[in-house]
Enzyme design. Sequence first.
Site, PDB file in Angstrom:
ATOM      1  N   SER A  94      30.915 -59.276  16.479  1.00 37.04           N
ATOM      2  CA  SER A  94      32.344 -59.495  16.254  1.00 37.04           C
ATOM      3  C   SER A  94      32.551 -60.549  15.179  1.00 37.04           C
ATOM      4  CB  SER A  94      32.961 -59.983  17.569  1.00 37.04           C
ATOM      5  OG  SER A  94      34.249 -60.473  17.359  1.00 37.04           O
ATOM      6  N   TYR A 105      32.786 -66.425  24.862  1.00 38.41           N
ATOM      7  CA  TYR A 105      32.574 -65.047  24.408  1.00 38.41           C
ATOM      8  C   TYR A 105      31.870 -65.044  23.048  1.00 38.41           C
ATOM      9  CZ  TYR A 105      33.756 -60.543  22.251  1.00 38.41           C
ATOM     10  OH  TYR A 105      33.693 -59.340  21.581  1.00 38.41           O
ATOM     11  N   LYS A 157      28.108 -63.533  21.798  1.00 36.94           N
ATOM     12  CA  LYS A 157      27.906 -62.581  20.688  1.00 36.94           C
ATOM     13  C   LYS A 157      26.853 -63.127  19.720  1.00 36.94           C
ATOM     14  CE  LYS A 157      30.129 -59.218  21.823  1.00 36.94           C
ATOM     15  NZ  LYS A 157      29.615 -57.886  21.981  1.00 36.94           N
TER      16      LYS A 157
HETATM   17  P1  NAD Z   1      35.193 -51.661  26.334  1.00 39.00           P
HETATM   18  O1  NAD Z   1      35.360 -52.604  27.463  1.00 39.00           O
HETATM   19  O2  NAD Z   1      36.196 -50.569  26.172  1.00 39.00           O
HETATM   20  O3  NAD Z   1      33.748 -51.007  26.375  1.00 39.00           O
HETATM   21  C1  NAD Z   1      32.644 -51.648  26.955  1.00 39.00           C
HETATM   22  C2  NAD Z   1      32.027 -50.683  27.950  1.00 39.00           C
HETATM   23  O4  NAD Z   1      30.875 -51.302  28.530  1.00 39.00           O
HETATM   24  C3  NAD Z   1      32.971 -50.322  29.094  1.00 39.00           C
HETATM   25  O5  NAD Z   1      32.991 -48.925  29.248  1.00 39.00           O
HETATM   26  C4  NAD Z   1      32.366 -51.022  30.319  1.00 39.00           C
HETATM   27  O6  NAD Z   1      32.592 -50.285  31.499  1.00 39.00           O
HETATM   28  C5  NAD Z   1      30.892 -51.081  29.937  1.00 39.00           C
HETATM   29  N1  NAD Z   1      30.148 -52.188  30.537  1.00 39.00           N
HETATM   30  C6  NAD Z   1      30.500 -53.493  30.576  1.00 39.00           C
HETATM   31  N2  NAD Z   1      29.539 -54.216  31.188  1.00 39.00           N
HETATM   32  C7  NAD Z   1      28.555 -53.342  31.526  1.00 39.00           C
HETATM   33  C8  NAD Z   1      27.313 -53.476  32.169  1.00 39.00           C
HETATM   34  N3  NAD Z   1      26.881 -54.675  32.620  1.00 39.00           N
HETATM   35  N4  NAD Z   1      26.545 -52.384  32.349  1.00 39.00           N
HETATM   36  C9  NAD Z   1      26.976 -51.166  31.909  1.00 39.00           C
HETATM   37  N5  NAD Z   1      28.150 -50.983  31.300  1.00 39.00           N
HETATM   38  C10 NAD Z   1      28.940 -52.054  31.106  1.00 39.00           C
HETATM   39  O7  NAD Z   1      35.113 -52.541  24.999  1.00 39.00           O
HETATM   40  P2  NAD Z   1      35.133 -52.089  23.493  1.00 39.00           P
HETATM   41  O8  NAD Z   1      36.398 -52.585  22.908  1.00 39.00           O
HETATM   42  O9  NAD Z   1      34.746 -50.678  23.352  1.00 39.00           O
HETATM   43  O10 NAD Z   1      33.977 -53.025  22.931  1.00 39.00           O
HETATM   44  C11 NAD Z   1      32.658 -52.574  22.779  1.00 39.00           C
HETATM   45  C12 NAD Z   1      31.829 -53.708  22.210  1.00 39.00           C
HETATM   46  O11 NAD Z   1      32.393 -54.139  20.980  1.00 39.00           O
HETATM   47  C13 NAD Z   1      31.750 -54.945  23.098  1.00 39.00           C
HETATM   48  O12 NAD Z   1      30.439 -55.440  23.028  1.00 39.00           O
HETATM   49  C14 NAD Z   1      32.725 -55.898  22.461  1.00 39.00           C
HETATM   50  O13 NAD Z   1      32.366 -57.237  22.706  1.00 39.00           O
HETATM   51  C15 NAD Z   1      32.577 -55.538  20.997  1.00 39.00           C
HETATM   52  N6  NAD Z   1      33.753 -55.877  20.194  1.00 39.00           N
HETATM   53  C16 NAD Z   1      34.958 -55.352  20.526  1.00 39.00           C
HETATM   54  C17 NAD Z   1      36.079 -55.683  19.779  1.00 39.00           C
HETATM   55  C18 NAD Z   1      37.440 -55.131  20.138  1.00 39.00           C
HETATM   56  O14 NAD Z   1      38.437 -55.652  19.668  1.00 39.00           O
HETATM   57  N7  NAD Z   1      37.553 -54.085  20.938  1.00 39.00           N
HETATM   58  C19 NAD Z   1      35.964 -56.535  18.667  1.00 39.00           C
HETATM   59  C20 NAD Z   1      34.703 -57.025  18.339  1.00 39.00           C
HETATM   60  C21 NAD Z   1      33.598 -56.688  19.113  1.00 39.00           C
HETATM   61  C1  UD1 Z   2      41.187 -61.716  19.631  1.00 36.13           C
HETATM   62  C2  UD1 Z   2      40.179 -62.709  20.199  1.00 36.13           C
HETATM   63  C3  UD1 Z   2      38.834 -62.505  19.483  1.00 36.13           C
HETATM   64  C4  UD1 Z   2      38.361 -61.068  19.634  1.00 36.13           C
HETATM   65  C5  UD1 Z   2      39.451 -60.127  19.099  1.00 36.13           C
HETATM   66  C6  UD1 Z   2      39.074 -58.685  19.350  1.00 36.13           C
HETATM   67  C7  UD1 Z   2      41.453 -64.694  20.949  1.00 36.13           C
HETATM   68  C8  UD1 Z   2      41.792 -66.125  20.648  1.00 36.13           C
HETATM   69  N1  UD1 Z   2      40.679 -64.068  20.018  1.00 36.13           N
HETATM   70  O1  UD1 Z   2      41.298 -61.982  18.266  1.00 36.13           O
HETATM   71  O2  UD1 Z   2      37.866 -63.372  20.005  1.00 36.13           O
HETATM   72  O3  UD1 Z   2      37.165 -60.855  18.900  1.00 36.13           O
HETATM   73  O4  UD1 Z   2      40.691 -60.397  19.773  1.00 36.13           O
HETATM   74  O5  UD1 Z   2      39.864 -57.818  18.585  1.00 36.13           O
HETATM   75  O6  UD1 Z   2      41.823 -64.126  21.969  1.00 36.13           O
HETATM   76  N2  UD1 Z   2      49.456 -61.720  18.580  1.00 36.13           N
HETATM   77  C9  UD1 Z   2      50.805 -61.874  18.846  1.00 36.13           C
HETATM   78  N3  UD1 Z   2      51.288 -61.418  20.039  1.00 36.13           N
HETATM   79  C10 UD1 Z   2      50.485 -60.823  20.980  1.00 36.13           C
HETATM   80  C11 UD1 Z   2      49.108 -60.656  20.700  1.00 36.13           C
HETATM   81  C12 UD1 Z   2      48.632 -61.133  19.485  1.00 36.13           C
HETATM   82  O7  UD1 Z   2      51.544 -62.413  18.030  1.00 36.13           O
HETATM   83  O8  UD1 Z   2      50.985 -60.438  22.053  1.00 36.13           O
HETATM   84  C13 UD1 Z   2      48.948 -62.173  17.267  1.00 36.13           C
HETATM   85  C14 UD1 Z   2      47.837 -63.206  17.348  1.00 36.13           C
HETATM   86  O9  UD1 Z   2      48.367 -64.495  17.369  1.00 36.13           O
HETATM   87  C15 UD1 Z   2      47.052 -62.889  16.067  1.00 36.13           C
HETATM   88  C16 UD1 Z   2      47.226 -61.375  15.881  1.00 36.13           C
HETATM   89  O10 UD1 Z   2      48.374 -61.037  16.644  1.00 36.13           O
HETATM   90  O11 UD1 Z   2      47.647 -63.533  14.969  1.00 36.13           O
HETATM   91  C17 UD1 Z   2      46.046 -60.544  16.393  1.00 36.13           C
HETATM   92  O12 UD1 Z   2      45.763 -60.928  17.738  1.00 36.13           O
HETATM   93  P1  UD1 Z   2      44.634 -60.167  18.600  1.00 36.13           P
HETATM   94  O13 UD1 Z   2      44.884 -58.708  18.547  1.00 36.13           O
HETATM   95  O14 UD1 Z   2      44.605 -60.808  19.946  1.00 36.13           O
HETATM   96  O15 UD1 Z   2      43.272 -60.425  17.814  1.00 36.13           O
HETATM   97  P2  UD1 Z   2      42.557 -61.802  17.377  1.00 36.13           P
HETATM   98  O16 UD1 Z   2      43.451 -62.957  17.580  1.00 36.13           O
HETATM   99  O17 UD1 Z   2      42.038 -61.609  16.007  1.00 36.13           O
END
Ligand code: NAD
Ligand code: UD1
Length: 339
Positions: A124, A148, A152
Amino acid sequence: MRVLLTGGTGYIGSHTAAALAARGHHIVLLDNFSNSERDVPARLQALTGQSFPLIEADIRDTETLTRALRDHEIDAVIHFAALKAVGESEADPLLYYEMNILGTIRLLQAMQAANVAHIVFSSSATVYGQPDSSPILEDFPTRVENIYGRTKLVMEDLIRDLARTNKLSGAANLRYFNPVGAHPSALIGETPRGVPNNLMPYLTQVATGERPHLNIFGNDYNTPDGTGVRDYIHVMDLAEAHALALEHIFANNVSITVNLGTGEGTSVLQLVRAFARATGREIKTLIAPRRPGDVASYYANPALAEKLFGWKAKLSVLDMCRDSWRWQAKRAGINDVQV
Ligand code: NAD
Ligand code: UD1
Protein backbone atom coordinates in the site's frame (compact mmCIF):
# COMPACT_ATOMS: atom_id res chain seq x y z
CA MET A 1 -0.11 -20.45 -14.90
CA ARG A 2 -1.83 -22.03 -11.93
CA VAL A 3 -2.22 -19.26 -9.37
CA LEU A 4 -3.46 -19.35 -5.77
CA LEU A 5 -5.05 -16.14 -4.51
CA THR A 6 -5.08 -15.73 -0.72
CA GLY A 7 -7.96 -13.42 0.14
CA GLY A 8 -9.22 -14.28 -3.34
CA THR A 9 -12.89 -13.66 -2.57
CA GLY A 10 -12.22 -10.13 -1.25
CA TYR A 11 -12.54 -6.87 -3.14
CA ILE A 12 -9.26 -6.69 -5.06
CA GLY A 13 -8.74 -10.47 -5.08
CA SER A 14 -12.04 -11.18 -6.83
CA HIS A 15 -11.39 -8.61 -9.57
CA THR A 16 -7.89 -9.97 -10.06
CA ALA A 17 -9.30 -13.50 -10.31
CA ALA A 18 -11.53 -12.33 -13.16
CA ALA A 19 -8.65 -10.55 -14.91
CA LEU A 20 -6.31 -13.55 -14.61
CA ALA A 21 -8.99 -15.97 -15.81
CA ALA A 22 -9.56 -13.75 -18.84
CA ARG A 23 -5.86 -14.11 -19.66
CA GLY A 24 -6.09 -17.90 -19.54
CA HIS A 25 -4.66 -18.56 -16.10
CA HIS A 26 -6.11 -21.21 -13.81
CA ILE A 27 -7.16 -19.70 -10.47
CA VAL A 28 -7.60 -21.26 -7.03
CA LEU A 29 -9.18 -19.04 -4.34
CA LEU A 30 -8.27 -19.31 -0.67
CA ASP A 31 -10.17 -17.32 1.95
CA ASN A 32 -11.54 -17.56 5.48
CA PHE A 33 -14.50 -15.30 4.56
CA SER A 34 -13.72 -12.97 7.46
CA ASN A 35 -14.40 -10.02 5.14
CA SER A 36 -16.05 -11.44 2.04
CA GLU A 37 -19.19 -13.15 0.83
CA ARG A 38 -19.55 -16.85 0.22
CA ASP A 39 -21.15 -16.55 -3.18
CA VAL A 40 -18.21 -14.69 -4.75
CA PRO A 41 -16.88 -17.85 -6.50
CA ALA A 42 -20.33 -18.42 -8.03
CA ARG A 43 -20.52 -14.79 -9.15
CA LEU A 44 -17.05 -15.09 -10.69
CA GLN A 45 -18.19 -18.17 -12.54
CA ALA A 46 -21.24 -16.30 -13.86
CA LEU A 47 -18.92 -13.52 -14.99
CA THR A 48 -16.22 -15.56 -16.68
CA GLY A 49 -17.81 -18.92 -17.51
CA GLN A 50 -14.95 -20.60 -15.65
CA SER A 51 -15.03 -22.39 -12.33
CA PHE A 52 -12.92 -21.22 -9.40
CA PRO A 53 -11.92 -23.92 -6.91
CA LEU A 54 -12.19 -22.56 -3.37
CA ILE A 55 -10.28 -23.53 -0.26
CA GLU A 56 -11.84 -22.23 2.93
CA ALA A 57 -8.84 -21.76 5.21
CA ASP A 58 -6.92 -19.28 7.28
CA ILE A 59 -3.50 -18.24 5.98
CA ARG A 60 -2.01 -19.09 9.38
CA ASP A 61 -2.80 -22.77 8.76
CA THR A 62 0.49 -23.80 7.11
CA GLU A 63 -0.50 -27.44 6.77
CA THR A 64 -3.68 -26.75 4.82
CA LEU A 65 -1.86 -24.17 2.72
CA THR A 66 0.97 -26.55 1.86
CA ARG A 67 -1.52 -29.24 0.87
CA ALA A 68 -3.49 -26.79 -1.27
CA LEU A 69 -0.34 -25.62 -3.08
CA ARG A 70 0.70 -29.22 -3.78
CA ASP A 71 -2.73 -30.64 -4.65
CA HIS A 72 -3.49 -27.84 -7.09
CA GLU A 73 0.07 -27.84 -8.52
CA ILE A 74 0.32 -24.10 -7.93
CA ASP A 75 2.99 -22.11 -9.81
CA ALA A 76 2.60 -18.78 -8.01
CA VAL A 77 0.72 -17.02 -5.22
CA ILE A 78 -0.92 -13.61 -5.09
CA HIS A 79 -1.23 -12.65 -1.45
CA PHE A 80 -4.22 -10.38 -0.71
CA ALA A 81 -5.37 -11.82 2.63
CA ALA A 82 -4.91 -9.29 5.41
CA LEU A 83 -6.73 -7.05 7.82
CA LYS A 84 -6.78 -3.49 6.49
CA ALA A 85 -8.50 -1.04 8.86
CA VAL A 86 -6.14 1.63 10.20
CA GLY A 87 -8.27 2.45 13.28
CA GLU A 88 -8.70 -1.21 14.20
CA SER A 89 -4.95 -1.77 13.87
CA GLU A 90 -4.26 0.99 16.39
CA ALA A 91 -6.89 -0.47 18.75
CA ASP A 92 -5.51 -4.02 18.53
CA PRO A 93 -1.89 -4.13 17.31
CA LEU A 94 -1.35 -7.79 18.23
CA LEU A 95 -4.29 -8.85 16.08
CA TYR A 96 -2.67 -7.11 13.10
CA TYR A 97 0.78 -8.56 13.81
CA GLU A 98 -0.79 -11.99 14.03
CA MET A 99 -3.03 -11.87 10.96
CA ASN A 100 -0.79 -9.87 8.66
CA ILE A 101 2.79 -10.60 9.71
CA LEU A 102 2.48 -14.08 11.19
CA GLY A 103 -0.04 -14.99 8.47
CA THR A 104 2.49 -13.99 5.81
CA ILE A 105 5.27 -15.99 7.50
CA ARG A 106 3.03 -19.07 7.57
CA LEU A 107 2.18 -18.60 3.91
CA LEU A 108 5.85 -18.22 2.97
CA GLN A 109 6.66 -21.39 4.95
CA ALA A 110 3.98 -23.29 3.07
CA MET A 111 5.29 -21.98 -0.24
CA GLN A 112 8.79 -23.11 0.65
CA ALA A 113 7.54 -26.57 1.66
CA ALA A 114 5.63 -26.90 -1.61
CA ASN A 115 8.40 -25.41 -3.78
CA VAL A 116 6.35 -22.44 -4.90
CA ALA A 117 8.82 -19.61 -5.48
CA HIS A 118 6.87 -16.70 -6.99
CA ILE A 119 4.69 -14.24 -5.09
CA VAL A 120 2.84 -11.03 -5.80
CA PHE A 121 2.00 -9.07 -2.66
CA SER A 122 -0.66 -6.43 -1.90
CA SER A 123 1.23 -3.55 -0.38
CA SER A 124 0.00 0.00 0.00
CA ALA A 125 1.03 3.60 -0.53
CA THR A 126 0.52 3.85 3.21
CA VAL A 127 4.19 2.75 3.53
CA TYR A 128 5.21 6.26 2.40
CA GLY A 129 3.43 7.85 5.38
CA GLN A 130 3.41 11.64 5.01
CA PRO A 131 5.58 12.02 1.89
CA ASP A 132 7.74 15.12 1.45
CA SER A 133 6.30 15.66 -2.02
CA SER A 134 4.24 14.12 -4.81
CA PRO A 135 4.38 12.42 -7.28
CA ILE A 136 5.85 9.64 -5.16
CA LEU A 137 8.61 7.44 -6.54
CA GLU A 138 9.37 3.95 -5.21
CA ASP A 139 12.70 5.04 -3.73
CA PHE A 140 11.09 7.69 -1.51
CA PRO A 141 11.66 6.97 2.20
CA THR A 142 9.14 4.70 3.88
CA ARG A 143 7.52 5.91 7.10
CA VAL A 144 5.38 4.03 9.55
CA GLU A 145 2.47 6.09 10.83
CA ASN A 146 0.16 3.39 12.16
CA ILE A 147 0.16 -0.31 12.97
CA TYR A 148 -1.48 -1.27 9.67
CA GLY A 149 1.28 0.55 7.79
CA ARG A 150 3.90 -1.15 9.97
CA THR A 151 2.54 -4.59 9.04
CA LYS A 152 2.58 -3.75 5.30
CA LEU A 153 6.19 -2.63 5.51
CA VAL A 154 7.27 -5.70 7.49
CA MET A 155 5.50 -7.99 5.01
CA GLU A 156 7.26 -6.26 2.12
CA ASP A 157 10.61 -6.67 3.92
CA LEU A 158 10.03 -10.38 4.57
CA ILE A 159 9.35 -10.93 0.89
CA ARG A 160 12.34 -8.84 -0.24
CA ASP A 161 14.61 -10.73 2.21
CA LEU A 162 13.50 -14.10 0.87
CA ALA A 163 14.06 -12.96 -2.70
CA ARG A 164 17.51 -11.56 -1.83
CA THR A 165 18.52 -14.87 -0.24
CA ASN A 166 17.13 -16.84 -3.21
CA LYS A 167 14.35 -18.51 -1.22
CA LEU A 168 11.96 -16.89 -3.66
CA SER A 169 12.70 -16.73 -7.39
CA GLY A 170 10.37 -13.86 -8.18
CA ALA A 171 8.49 -11.32 -6.09
CA ALA A 172 6.41 -8.20 -6.68
CA ASN A 173 5.51 -5.81 -3.88
CA LEU A 174 2.69 -3.77 -5.39
CA ARG A 175 2.00 -0.47 -3.62
CA TYR A 176 -1.61 0.39 -4.35
CA PHE A 177 -2.74 3.98 -4.13
CA ASN A 178 -6.55 4.32 -3.61
CA PRO A 179 -8.48 1.46 -5.23
CA VAL A 180 -12.11 2.26 -6.09
CA GLY A 181 -14.74 1.13 -8.62
CA ALA A 182 -16.10 -2.29 -9.42
CA HIS A 183 -16.43 -4.68 -12.32
CA PRO A 184 -18.67 -2.96 -14.92
CA SER A 185 -21.06 -5.94 -14.76
CA ALA A 186 -21.82 -5.04 -11.10
CA LEU A 187 -21.46 -8.74 -10.29
CA ILE A 188 -18.48 -8.15 -8.01
CA GLY A 189 -17.40 -5.10 -6.00
CA GLU A 190 -16.44 -3.86 -2.56
CA THR A 191 -18.60 -4.80 0.44
CA PRO A 192 -17.44 -2.80 3.45
CA ARG A 193 -18.83 -3.98 6.76
CA GLY A 194 -20.47 -1.33 8.91
CA VAL A 195 -19.81 2.35 8.32
CA PRO A 196 -17.33 2.74 5.45
CA ASN A 197 -14.05 4.37 6.32
CA ASN A 198 -13.01 5.19 2.78
CA LEU A 199 -14.40 8.01 0.68
CA MET A 200 -15.90 6.23 -2.35
CA PRO A 201 -17.93 3.59 -0.48
CA TYR A 202 -19.23 6.30 1.85
CA LEU A 203 -20.11 8.57 -1.04
CA THR A 204 -22.04 5.82 -2.87
CA GLN A 205 -23.99 5.06 0.30
CA VAL A 206 -24.99 8.72 0.52
CA ALA A 207 -26.14 8.45 -3.11
CA THR A 208 -28.35 5.44 -2.32
CA GLY A 209 -29.86 7.25 0.67
CA GLU A 210 -28.31 4.84 3.19
CA ARG A 211 -26.43 7.79 4.76
CA PRO A 212 -27.70 11.37 5.00
CA HIS A 213 -24.59 13.25 3.90
CA LEU A 214 -20.87 12.99 3.27
CA ASN A 215 -18.55 14.54 5.85
CA ILE A 216 -15.65 16.22 4.08
CA PHE A 217 -12.77 15.84 6.47
CA GLY A 218 -11.19 19.28 6.25
CA ASN A 219 -11.33 22.03 3.60
CA ASP A 220 -8.31 23.98 4.84
CA TYR A 221 -5.51 21.80 3.51
CA ASN A 222 -2.82 23.28 1.34
CA THR A 223 -4.38 21.88 -1.84
CA PRO A 224 -6.05 23.71 -4.78
CA ASP A 225 -9.56 23.59 -3.21
CA GLY A 226 -8.55 22.88 0.40
CA THR A 227 -9.76 19.25 0.46
CA GLY A 228 -7.58 16.12 0.55
CA VAL A 229 -6.03 14.94 -2.71
CA ARG A 230 -5.57 11.24 -3.56
CA ASP A 231 -4.65 9.05 -6.51
CA TYR A 232 -7.80 6.98 -7.09
CA ILE A 233 -7.31 3.92 -9.26
CA HIS A 234 -10.00 1.74 -10.85
CA VAL A 235 -9.92 -1.79 -9.45
CA MET A 236 -10.08 -3.22 -13.00
CA ASP A 237 -6.85 -1.40 -13.88
CA LEU A 238 -5.36 -2.67 -10.63
CA ALA A 239 -6.43 -6.23 -11.45
CA GLU A 240 -4.77 -6.02 -14.87
CA ALA A 241 -1.56 -4.81 -13.21
CA HIS A 242 -1.45 -7.95 -11.05
CA ALA A 243 -1.64 -10.16 -14.12
CA LEU A 244 1.15 -8.27 -15.90
CA ALA A 245 3.37 -8.08 -12.79
CA LEU A 246 2.93 -11.80 -12.16
CA GLU A 247 3.79 -12.72 -15.74
CA HIS A 248 6.83 -10.40 -15.54
CA ILE A 249 8.32 -11.86 -12.35
CA PHE A 250 7.58 -15.40 -13.50
CA ALA A 251 9.28 -14.95 -16.87
CA ASN A 252 12.28 -13.00 -15.54
CA ASN A 253 12.79 -14.27 -11.96
CA VAL A 254 13.09 -10.80 -10.51
CA SER A 255 12.07 -9.02 -7.32
CA ILE A 256 10.34 -5.68 -7.78
CA THR A 257 8.61 -3.00 -5.70
CA VAL A 258 6.22 -0.92 -7.75
CA ASN A 259 3.62 1.85 -7.33
CA LEU A 260 0.18 1.26 -8.80
CA GLY A 261 -1.63 4.53 -9.29
CA THR A 262 -2.77 6.72 -12.16
CA GLY A 263 -0.35 9.55 -11.41
CA GLU A 264 -3.22 12.01 -11.08
CA GLY A 265 -4.43 13.62 -7.88
CA THR A 266 -8.16 14.19 -7.31
CA SER A 267 -9.56 16.19 -4.40
CA VAL A 268 -12.60 15.20 -2.34
CA LEU A 269 -14.63 18.01 -3.94
CA GLN A 270 -13.50 17.03 -7.43
CA LEU A 271 -14.57 13.45 -6.76
CA VAL A 272 -17.98 14.57 -5.49
CA ARG A 273 -18.47 16.65 -8.67
CA ALA A 274 -17.25 13.83 -10.92
CA PHE A 275 -19.70 11.48 -9.22
CA ALA A 276 -22.61 13.83 -9.97
CA ARG A 277 -21.48 14.12 -13.60
CA ALA A 278 -21.06 10.37 -14.06
CA THR A 279 -24.26 9.30 -12.32
CA GLY A 280 -26.64 12.27 -12.26
CA ARG A 281 -26.77 12.03 -8.44
CA GLU A 282 -25.95 15.06 -6.32
CA ILE A 283 -24.24 14.32 -3.02
CA LYS A 284 -25.09 16.30 0.08
CA THR A 285 -21.85 17.30 1.83
CA LEU A 286 -20.92 18.90 5.12
CA ILE A 287 -17.50 20.24 6.06
CA ALA A 288 -16.18 18.34 9.09
CA PRO A 289 -12.91 18.59 11.03
CA ARG A 290 -9.77 17.00 9.58
CA ARG A 291 -9.46 13.24 10.22
CA PRO A 292 -6.47 12.50 12.48
CA GLY A 293 -3.61 10.91 10.59
CA ASP A 294 -4.74 12.19 7.17
CA VAL A 295 -2.24 13.47 4.63
CA ALA A 296 -3.14 16.60 2.62
CA SER A 297 -2.13 15.23 -0.74
CA TYR A 298 -0.40 12.29 -2.32
CA TYR A 299 -0.26 10.65 -5.71
CA ALA A 300 1.98 8.22 -7.50
CA ASN A 301 4.59 8.41 -10.13
CA PRO A 302 3.52 5.18 -11.88
CA ALA A 303 6.26 5.19 -14.56
CA LEU A 304 8.14 2.18 -13.17
CA ALA A 305 5.20 -0.19 -13.71
CA GLU A 306 5.02 0.88 -17.33
CA LYS A 307 8.75 0.49 -17.80
CA LEU A 308 8.94 -2.94 -16.16
CA PHE A 309 5.79 -4.66 -17.36
CA GLY A 310 4.03 -2.27 -19.72
CA TRP A 311 1.16 -1.34 -17.42
CA LYS A 312 -0.61 1.98 -17.36
CA ALA A 313 -4.01 2.81 -15.84
CA LYS A 314 -6.61 3.36 -18.56
CA LEU A 315 -9.83 4.15 -16.72
CA SER A 316 -10.85 7.67 -15.67
CA VAL A 317 -12.31 9.08 -12.48
CA LEU A 318 -15.70 9.17 -14.28
CA ASP A 319 -15.38 5.42 -15.00
CA MET A 320 -14.55 4.85 -11.32
CA CYS A 321 -17.63 6.80 -10.18
CA ARG A 322 -19.95 5.13 -12.70
CA ASP A 323 -18.85 1.58 -11.80
CA SER A 324 -18.86 2.22 -8.03
CA TRP A 325 -22.38 3.56 -8.38
CA ARG A 326 -23.66 0.66 -10.51
CA TRP A 327 -22.42 -1.78 -7.88
CA GLN A 328 -23.72 0.07 -4.85
CA ALA A 329 -27.08 0.90 -6.46
CA LYS A 330 -27.62 -2.74 -7.37
CA ARG A 331 -26.88 -3.81 -3.81
CA ALA A 332 -29.29 -1.21 -2.48
CA GLY A 333 -31.99 -2.54 -4.81
CA ILE A 334 -32.10 0.59 -6.97
CA ASN A 335 -33.02 -0.63 -10.42
CA ASP A 336 -33.33 2.54 -12.47
CA VAL A 337 -29.59 2.99 -12.87
CA GLN A 338 -28.91 4.21 -16.36
CA VAL A 339 -25.26 5.10 -16.53
P1 NAD B 1 -10.70 -7.38 1.47
O1 NAD B 1 -10.92 -7.38 2.93
O2 NAD B 1 -11.87 -7.18 0.57
O3 NAD B 1 -9.97 -8.72 1.03
C1 NAD B 1 -9.13 -9.45 1.89
C2 NAD B 1 -9.62 -10.88 1.90
O4 NAD B 1 -8.76 -11.65 2.74
C3 NAD B 1 -11.04 -11.03 2.44
O5 NAD B 1 -11.79 -11.81 1.55
C4 NAD B 1 -10.85 -11.72 3.80
O6 NAD B 1 -11.94 -12.57 4.10
C5 NAD B 1 -9.56 -12.49 3.57
N1 NAD B 1 -8.77 -12.74 4.78
C6 NAD B 1 -8.43 -11.85 5.74
N2 NAD B 1 -7.68 -12.45 6.68
C7 NAD B 1 -7.53 -13.75 6.30
C8 NAD B 1 -6.87 -14.86 6.84
N3 NAD B 1 -6.20 -14.77 8.01
N4 NAD B 1 -6.91 -16.04 6.19
C9 NAD B 1 -7.59 -16.14 5.01
N5 NAD B 1 -8.25 -15.12 4.45
C10 NAD B 1 -8.23 -13.93 5.08
O7 NAD B 1 -9.57 -6.29 1.16
P2 NAD B 1 -9.07 -5.71 -0.22
O8 NAD B 1 -9.48 -4.29 -0.27
O9 NAD B 1 -9.39 -6.63 -1.32
O10 NAD B 1 -7.51 -5.72 0.06
C11 NAD B 1 -6.68 -6.77 -0.37
C12 NAD B 1 -5.26 -6.45 0.04
O11 NAD B 1 -4.87 -5.20 -0.51
C13 NAD B 1 -5.04 -6.33 1.54
O12 NAD B 1 -3.81 -6.93 1.85
C14 NAD B 1 -5.00 -4.85 1.78
O13 NAD B 1 -4.21 -4.53 2.91
C15 NAD B 1 -4.35 -4.36 0.50
N6 NAD B 1 -4.66 -2.97 0.18
C16 NAD B 1 -5.96 -2.60 0.03
C17 NAD B 1 -6.26 -1.28 -0.25
C18 NAD B 1 -7.70 -0.82 -0.39
O14 NAD B 1 -7.96 0.37 -0.35
N7 NAD B 1 -8.67 -1.70 -0.58
C19 NAD B 1 -5.24 -0.33 -0.42
C20 NAD B 1 -3.92 -0.76 -0.30
C21 NAD B 1 -3.64 -2.09 0.00
C1 UD1 C 1 -7.07 5.37 3.96
C2 UD1 C 1 -6.14 4.90 5.06
C3 UD1 C 1 -4.90 4.26 4.42
C4 UD1 C 1 -5.31 3.12 3.50
C5 UD1 C 1 -6.30 3.65 2.45
C6 UD1 C 1 -6.83 2.53 1.59
C7 UD1 C 1 -6.49 6.39 7.01
C8 UD1 C 1 -5.91 7.51 7.82
N1 UD1 C 1 -5.77 6.03 5.91
O1 UD1 C 1 -6.37 6.30 3.19
O2 UD1 C 1 -4.03 3.77 5.40
O3 UD1 C 1 -4.18 2.58 2.83
O4 UD1 C 1 -7.41 4.28 3.12
O5 UD1 C 1 -7.45 3.02 0.44
O6 UD1 C 1 -7.53 5.81 7.32
N2 UD1 C 1 -12.64 11.53 3.23
C9 UD1 C 1 -13.69 12.39 3.53
N3 UD1 C 1 -14.83 11.86 4.04
C10 UD1 C 1 -14.98 10.51 4.27
C11 UD1 C 1 -13.91 9.64 3.96
C12 UD1 C 1 -12.75 10.20 3.45
O7 UD1 C 1 -13.58 13.59 3.34
O8 UD1 C 1 -16.05 10.09 4.75
C13 UD1 C 1 -11.41 12.11 2.64
C14 UD1 C 1 -10.15 11.84 3.43
O9 UD1 C 1 -9.93 12.86 4.36
C15 UD1 C 1 -9.10 11.82 2.31
C16 UD1 C 1 -9.86 11.26 1.09
O10 UD1 C 1 -11.23 11.47 1.39
O11 UD1 C 1 -8.70 13.13 2.00
C17 UD1 C 1 -9.63 9.76 0.86
O12 UD1 C 1 -9.89 9.06 2.07
P1 UD1 C 1 -9.84 7.45 2.13
O13 UD1 C 1 -10.70 6.90 1.05
O14 UD1 C 1 -10.17 7.06 3.53
O15 UD1 C 1 -8.34 7.07 1.77
P2 UD1 C 1 -6.95 7.53 2.44
O16 UD1 C 1 -7.16 8.62 3.41
O17 UD1 C 1 -6.00 7.79 1.35
